[in-house]
Design a protein around this motif. Structure first.
Motif, PDB file in Angstrom:
ATOM      1  N   ARG A  72      56.203  52.768  49.601  1.00 52.62           N
ATOM      2  CA  ARG A  72      55.595  53.280  48.624  1.00 52.62           C
ATOM      3  C   ARG A  72      54.264  54.365  48.982  1.00 52.62           C
ATOM      4  O   ARG A  72      53.228  54.278  48.457  1.00 52.62           O
ATOM      5  CB  ARG A  72      54.861  52.296  47.658  1.00 52.62           C
TER       6      ARG A  72
ATOM      7  N   GLU B 233      59.853  55.754  42.124  1.00 54.45           N
ATOM      8  CA  GLU B 233      59.329  54.750  42.789  1.00 54.45           C
ATOM      9  C   GLU B 233      57.666  55.005  43.046  1.00 54.45           C
ATOM     10  O   GLU B 233      57.087  53.788  43.300  1.00 54.45           O
ATOM     11  CB  GLU B 233      60.200  54.582  44.005  1.00 54.45           C
TER      12      GLU B 233
ATOM     13  N   GLY C  28      55.765  56.508  41.164  1.00 52.47           N
ATOM     14  CA  GLY C  28      54.870  56.698  40.206  1.00 52.47           C
ATOM     15  C   GLY C  28      54.579  58.109  39.603  1.00 52.47           C
ATOM     16  O   GLY C  28      53.738  58.224  39.054  1.00 52.47           O
TER      17      GLY C  28
ATOM     18  N   SER D 154      64.195  58.074  37.015  1.00 47.68           N
ATOM     19  CA  SER D 154      62.883  58.224  37.329  1.00 47.68           C
ATOM     20  C   SER D 154      62.207  59.002  36.016  1.00 47.68           C
ATOM     21  O   SER D 154      61.098  58.606  35.690  1.00 47.68           O
ATOM     22  CB  SER D 154      62.648  59.309  38.552  1.00 47.68           C
TER      23      SER D 154
ATOM     24  N   LEU E 174      61.638  56.148  33.286  1.00 48.68           N
ATOM     25  CA  LEU E 174      60.669  55.111  33.565  1.00 48.68           C
ATOM     26  C   LEU E 174      59.329  55.664  33.285  1.00 48.68           C
ATOM     27  O   LEU E 174      58.491  55.125  32.931  1.00 48.68           O
ATOM     28  CB  LEU E 174      60.702  54.672  35.146  1.00 48.68           C
TER      29      LEU E 174
ATOM     30  N   ALA F  30      56.310  49.126  35.895  1.00 46.49           N
ATOM     31  CA  ALA F  30      56.212  50.418  36.021  1.00 46.49           C
ATOM     32  C   ALA F  30      56.283  51.209  34.825  1.00 46.49           C
ATOM     33  O   ALA F  30      55.765  52.117  34.704  1.00 46.49           O
ATOM     34  CB  ALA F  30      57.589  50.709  37.083  1.00 46.49           C
ATOM     35  N   ARG F  31      57.018  50.689  34.012  1.00 43.97           N
ATOM     36  CA  ARG F  31      57.061  51.418  32.625  1.00 43.97           C
ATOM     37  C   ARG F  31      55.881  51.281  32.068  1.00 43.97           C
ATOM     38  O   ARG F  31      55.462  52.276  31.244  1.00 43.97           O
ATOM     39  CB  ARG F  31      58.298  50.527  31.731  1.00 43.97           C
TER      40      ARG F  31
ATOM     41  N   ARG G 147      51.638  54.614  38.388  1.00 37.15           N
ATOM     42  CA  ARG G 147      51.499  53.857  39.728  1.00 37.15           C
ATOM     43  C   ARG G 147      52.613  53.549  40.169  1.00 37.15           C
ATOM     44  O   ARG G 147      53.773  53.506  39.612  1.00 37.15           O
ATOM     45  CB  ARG G 147      50.626  52.498  39.240  1.00 37.15           C
ATOM     46  N   PRO G 148      52.748  53.299  41.484  1.00 35.12           N
ATOM     47  CA  PRO G 148      54.054  53.107  42.316  1.00 35.12           C
ATOM     48  C   PRO G 148      54.603  51.676  41.727  1.00 35.12           C
ATOM     49  O   PRO G 148      53.931  50.818  41.341  1.00 35.12           O
ATOM     50  CB  PRO G 148      53.436  52.822  43.825  1.00 35.12           C
ATOM     51  N   MET G 149      55.859  51.740  41.976  1.00 40.93           N
ATOM     52  CA  MET G 149      56.511  50.483  41.357  1.00 40.93           C
ATOM     53  C   MET G 149      56.552  49.683  42.526  1.00 40.93           C
ATOM     54  O   MET G 149      56.685  49.892  43.672  1.00 40.93           O
ATOM     55  CB  MET G 149      58.005  50.820  41.234  1.00 40.93           C
TER      56      MET G 149
END
Length: 417
Positions: free
Chosen positions: A146, A174, A176, A204, A207, A392-393, A398-400
């Motif tokens: 990440r 991944e 964000g 991507s 998300l 993440a959704r 922000r990074p997952m």
């Protein structure tokens, strides 16, 4: 070399390869928790650490493993080579990998196994390499950690290599940064002839809340697509609830997609779908996945609450001892309990008052940031993956959370969320 030491080092190398191979299945397992993964990772690290102690003698054994055809044989040598920075050893690892994408998995995993600061020089070298395949490995390693690769991400999605383009597109989600895809050639990616590029862009962008991508992602939910479950688990969560419920009903109409309907019900999390799931528990082919979806929604442990039944007589989902049996695929639901539909129905009749139809649940609680963070700490691997998607959704910038990272690293990161 002393024969006894040689034997020990051979055993360490073989065990490290075997454990790394097993870890790939564990990461997607329905019955492994973070604590289970932590204990497993300690075993794997102990084998690698033993090889570290062996020094040059260990490398001679690792070099023989590199000459083999197995993917798992590359993991430990790659860890040792990336750690040491020995240029000759690094070249031997890269030569053994070549452009084999399966073998690249072990090399990427080795970079992900190391702490980022230790892996960073190797990752940066790979990202700057002339070879698109080497840049693909560097991009994948960045995504695992990440770590944002900066301009290299834009470079990747504008490359001519479909493999590198797809990995870069997946990294946007991944890391964000999926919302940035609206500023790129998103429509071109979503209509590309390459399945992996289309899927990665749609995954991507969906998300990140880009609605036009969800329809493309849905198109991958077919019995012939290798992206089907990944596409399903994101698209259901990104659709309007009423549209998701209508799609779930549509999937339930066909024997080819009814399994997706059950998985989708769990992802949607609406307790109104529980009676439908209970009815499916009398159908052997989807009974266990319907049970898992029930747990996703309600949090009930089917075995702990004594709601499990027995395997239907004569039912076989995986390979048998019959040499004439052409079914060699492993049972995808092997580690899931068989629910007893009557017991589950009785449990639901007593407990349905605790749940509100139309509200999305995960593991018995309405979906909320606090509950999702708890699920990352205490859930099983598939449940933790679901929680990571939900977070993440909710937080597209922000990074997952990476539920496949070394468990000790996950412990630190989940505490900081």
């Amino acid at each position: 070399m002393n024969p006894t030491i040689s034997s020990i080092l051979h055993q360490l190398a073989e065990e490290a390869a075997f454990l790394w191979h097993l870890r790939g299945g564990i990461l997607q397992s329905p019955h492994f928790s973070l604590s289970d993964l932590e204990r497993f990772d300690e075993r794997l690290e102990a084998q690698v650490d033993g090889l570290r102690v062996g020094g040059d003698a260990s490398w001679e054994i690792c070099r023989s493993a590199l000459a083999g055809d197995t993917v798992e044989g590359l993991f430990a040598p790659a860890v040792l080579a990336f750690e040491s920075g020995n240029s000759e050893h690094l070249q031997q690892v890269m030569n053994a990998m070549g452009t084999d994408r399966e073998k690249a998995r072990a090399v990427i995993s080795a970079l992900g196994w190391l702490p980022y600061e230790q892996a960073r020089p190797r990752i940066e070298q790979l990202l700057a390499d002339e070879s698109p395949f080497h840049r693909y490995i560097g991009m994948a390693a960045c995504a695992i950690h990440r770590h944002d690769p900066g301009p290299q991400l834009t470079r990747a999605v504008n490359d001519t290599s479909p493999l590198l383009m797809a990995r870069g597109l997946r990294a946007y989600g991944e890391l964000g940064r999926g919302c940035e895809l609206n500023d790129f050639r998103l429509q071109e990616y979503l209509t590309d002839h390459d399945d992996e590029i289309r899927f990665s862009a749609a995954w991507s962008a969906s998300l990140a809340g880009i609605g036009t991508a969800v329809g493309v992602l849905r198109s991958f939910v077919t019995s012939s697509s290798r992206y089907a479950e990944k596409a399903l688990n994101v698209s259901v969560r990104c659709m309007r609830p009423e549209s998701a419920r209508a799609w779930q009903r549509e999937l339930a109409q066909s024997s080819e997609t009814i399994r997706f309907a059950a998985i989708g019900a769990g992802a949607l999390g609406d307790p109104a779908l529980v009676p439908w799931l209970i009815d499916r528990m009398d159908t052997p082919t989807i009974a266990r996945v319907a049970g898992e979806a029930l747990t996703m929604i309600t949090g009930i442990d089917i075995e702990l609450e004594e709601l499990a039944g027995t395997r239907p007589e004569g039912f076989n989902a995986g390979p048998t001892d019959d040499p004439k049996d052409l079914n060699v695929a492993m049972d995808a639901d092997e580690n899931l309990p068989w629910p007893d539909a009557d017991r589950v129905a009785a449990w639901w009749d007593k407990n349905k008052g605790r749940f509100q139809s139309g509200t999305r649940y995960l593991l018995g609680k309405p979906v909320s940031p606090e509950h999702l963070r708890l699920a990352l700490k205490t859930g099983l691997q598939r449940q933790r993956a679901a929680a990571a998607l939900e977070l993440a959704r909710m937080n597209p910038g922000r990074p997952m959370f990476e539920v496949r990272a070394p468990a000790a690293r996950q412990r630190k990161e989940v505490a900081a969320i």
